[in-house]
Design a protein around this motif. Structure first.
Motif, PDB file in Angstrom:
ATOM      1  N   GLY A 129       0.797  -1.232   0.000  1.00 39.91           N
ATOM      2  CA  GLY A 129       0.000   0.000   0.000  1.00 39.91           C
ATOM      3  C   GLY A 129       0.822   1.270   0.000  1.00 39.91           C
ATOM      4  O   GLY A 129       0.281   2.347  -0.229  1.00 39.91           O
ATOM      5  N   SER A 130       2.137   1.158   0.231  1.00 46.51           N
ATOM      6  CA  SER A 130       2.982   2.363   0.125  1.00 46.51           C
ATOM      7  C   SER A 130       2.861   2.924  -1.285  1.00 46.51           C
ATOM      8  O   SER A 130       2.779   2.182  -2.258  1.00 46.51           O
ATOM      9  N   ILE A 131       2.861   4.243  -1.371  1.00 44.65           N
ATOM     10  CA  ILE A 131       2.661   4.884  -2.664  1.00 44.65           C
ATOM     11  C   ILE A 131       3.896   5.676  -3.076  1.00 44.65           C
ATOM     12  O   ILE A 131       4.446   6.436  -2.261  1.00 44.65           O
ATOM     13  N   GLU A 148       9.269   1.965 -17.006  1.00 45.73           N
ATOM     14  CA  GLU A 148       9.155   0.594 -17.507  1.00 45.73           C
ATOM     15  C   GLU A 148       9.014  -0.384 -16.329  1.00 45.73           C
ATOM     16  O   GLU A 148       8.199  -1.306 -16.342  1.00 45.73           O
ATOM     17  N   TYR A 149       9.770  -0.112 -15.264  1.00 49.53           N
ATOM     18  CA  TYR A 149       9.770  -1.003 -14.103  1.00 49.53           C
ATOM     19  C   TYR A 149       8.427  -0.982 -13.378  1.00 49.53           C
ATOM     20  O   TYR A 149       7.789  -2.018 -13.203  1.00 49.53           O
ATOM     21  N   PRO A 197       4.534  -6.784 -11.606  1.00 47.65           N
ATOM     22  CA  PRO A 197       3.298  -7.211 -10.937  1.00 47.65           C
ATOM     23  C   PRO A 197       3.234  -6.698  -9.494  1.00 47.65           C
ATOM     24  O   PRO A 197       2.194  -6.773  -8.853  1.00 47.65           O
ATOM     25  N   ARG A 198       4.347  -6.149  -9.001  1.00 46.45           N
ATOM     26  CA  ARG A 198       4.371  -5.675  -7.604  1.00 46.45           C
ATOM     27  C   ARG A 198       3.929  -4.220  -7.486  1.00 46.45           C
ATOM     28  O   ARG A 198       3.923  -3.661  -6.396  1.00 46.45           O
ATOM     29  N   TYR A 199       3.594  -3.587  -8.631  1.00 47.78           N
ATOM     30  CA  TYR A 199       3.132  -2.199  -8.603  1.00 47.78           C
ATOM     31  C   TYR A 199       1.865  -2.038  -9.427  1.00 47.78           C
ATOM     32  O   TYR A 199       1.714  -2.679 -10.460  1.00 47.78           O
ATOM     33  N   GLU A 200       0.981  -1.139  -8.943  1.00 47.07           N
ATOM     34  CA  GLU A 200      -0.190  -0.707  -9.704  1.00 47.07           C
ATOM     35  C   GLU A 200       0.080   0.758 -10.035  1.00 47.07           C
ATOM     36  O   GLU A 200       0.147   1.576  -9.116  1.00 47.07           O
ATOM     37  N   SER A 201       0.318   1.082 -11.305  1.00 44.94           N
ATOM     38  CA  SER A 201       0.813   2.389 -11.696  1.00 44.94           C
ATOM     39  C   SER A 201      -0.205   3.190 -12.491  1.00 44.94           C
ATOM     40  O   SER A 201      -0.987   2.618 -13.264  1.00 44.94           O
ATOM     41  N   LYS A 202      -0.171   4.527 -12.305  1.00 45.31           N
ATOM     42  CA  LYS A 202      -1.101   5.407 -13.031  1.00 45.31           C
ATOM     43  C   LYS A 202      -0.387   6.695 -13.395  1.00 45.31           C
ATOM     44  O   LYS A 202       0.316   7.262 -12.567  1.00 45.31           O
ATOM     45  N   VAL A 219       1.401   2.272  -6.668  1.00 41.00           N
ATOM     46  CA  VAL A 219       1.128   1.638  -5.377  1.00 41.00           C
ATOM     47  C   VAL A 219       1.934   0.352  -5.285  1.00 41.00           C
ATOM     48  O   VAL A 219       1.847  -0.490  -6.190  1.00 41.00           O
ATOM     49  N   PHE A 220       2.717   0.210  -4.221  1.00 41.48           N
ATOM     50  CA  PHE A 220       3.494  -1.018  -3.989  1.00 41.48           C
ATOM     51  C   PHE A 220       2.545  -2.087  -3.446  1.00 41.48           C
ATOM     52  O   PHE A 220       1.834  -1.845  -2.463  1.00 41.48           O
TER      53      PHE A 220
END
Ligand SMILES: O=C(NCCCCc1cc2cnccc2s1)c1cc(-c2ccc(F)cc2)cc(O)c1O
Ligand SMILES: [Mg+2]
Length: 214
Positions: free
Chosen positions: A163-165, A181-182, A187-192, A211-212
């Motif tokens: 949940g760390s952002i 790119e990372y 799969p360990r991040y939800e990016s926007k 979001v981690f």
């Protein structure tokens, strides 16, 4: 006035901004950098995006990499809930000295801890130095080629929890392609991506919020 750009920005704050009023410090710097001389603050347009994320997350423990004149530190600190702490890190001692005075003028010094030195040295010792478990929110605004290695280092040092952002400035200009790119591919991040412009210009830039997931 003043020999360096940060000194001229500090002089402008002391002469134009209301002491103890963080908002007026932010507005004074934006006015100066938009109309007198450009400087690499996150600025008003991207700053509004950052504000909305800080208000949504309400971080108890926040890290900023890249203080510069303290513009975003003041912006962030003015939105932090009581007994929250922003740790902001600056490499350049001249910039750090100016930022301390800008932060004090804005009256947010009791919410901000400014540390000096390279992120690679500091990140591995932050848990012990500050009695931290993890950061709720990290604002990356330092060397663009350090965003990725420092993110990996924060993961390894256990400074990120589920949940760390991470909020990264300048992912388009100057750009942080390996970082993008990372966080977008992992799969360990939800990016926007929040599309915006380079501070005080019409050049495209943006902020990436990731979001981690642990
Ligand atoms: O370089 C930028 N910011 C980083 C300064 C690095 C200092 C630090 C390194 C370091 C290492 N460890 C710990 C702390 C720190 S602080 C930057 C540059 C532009 C820009 C400049 C020219 C241009 F034409 C278009 C955009 C815009 C921006 O918004 C920026 O943020
Ligand atoms: Mg920046």
């Amino acid at each position: 006035y003043g020999s360096t750009r940060p000194e001229r920005i500090l002089a402008e704050v002391k002469s134009k901004a209301t002491r103890g009023d963080a908002r007026s410090v932010v507005d004074t710097i934006d006015q100066y950098c938009r109309h007198q001389e450009w400087a690499m603050n996150v600025g008003d347009e991207k700053g509004t995006i950052l504000d909305s994320i800080v208000c949504e997350v309400k971080p108890r423990a926040m890290l900023e990499l890249g203080t510069y004149c303290g513009y975003s530190a003041v912006r962030i600190a003015s939105l932090l809930p009581p007994n929250s702490r922003l740790i902001t890190m600056e490499f350049n001692p001249v910039f750090a000295a100016i930022a301390r005075q800008v932060i004090a003028w804005a009256g947010v010094e009791d919410k901000v801890v400014l540390i000096e030195g390279p992120s690679g040295d500091w990140i591995p010792k932050m848990k012990k130095e500050f009695g931290l478990t993890s950061f709720d929110l990290v604002f990356l605004d330092h060397w663009k080629d350090c965003y990725l290695p420092d993110t990996k280092l924060m993961e390894e040092c256990g400074l990120l929890r589920t949940g760390s952002i991470l909020v990264a400035d300048n992912v388009i200009c100057p750009g942080a392609p390996d970082y993008l790119e990372y966080v977008r591919g992992s799969p360990r991040y939800e990016s926007k991506y929040f599309r915006s412009h380079l501070e005080y210009t019409r050049v495209e830039d943006g902020i990436e919020k990731s979001v981690f997931l642990g």
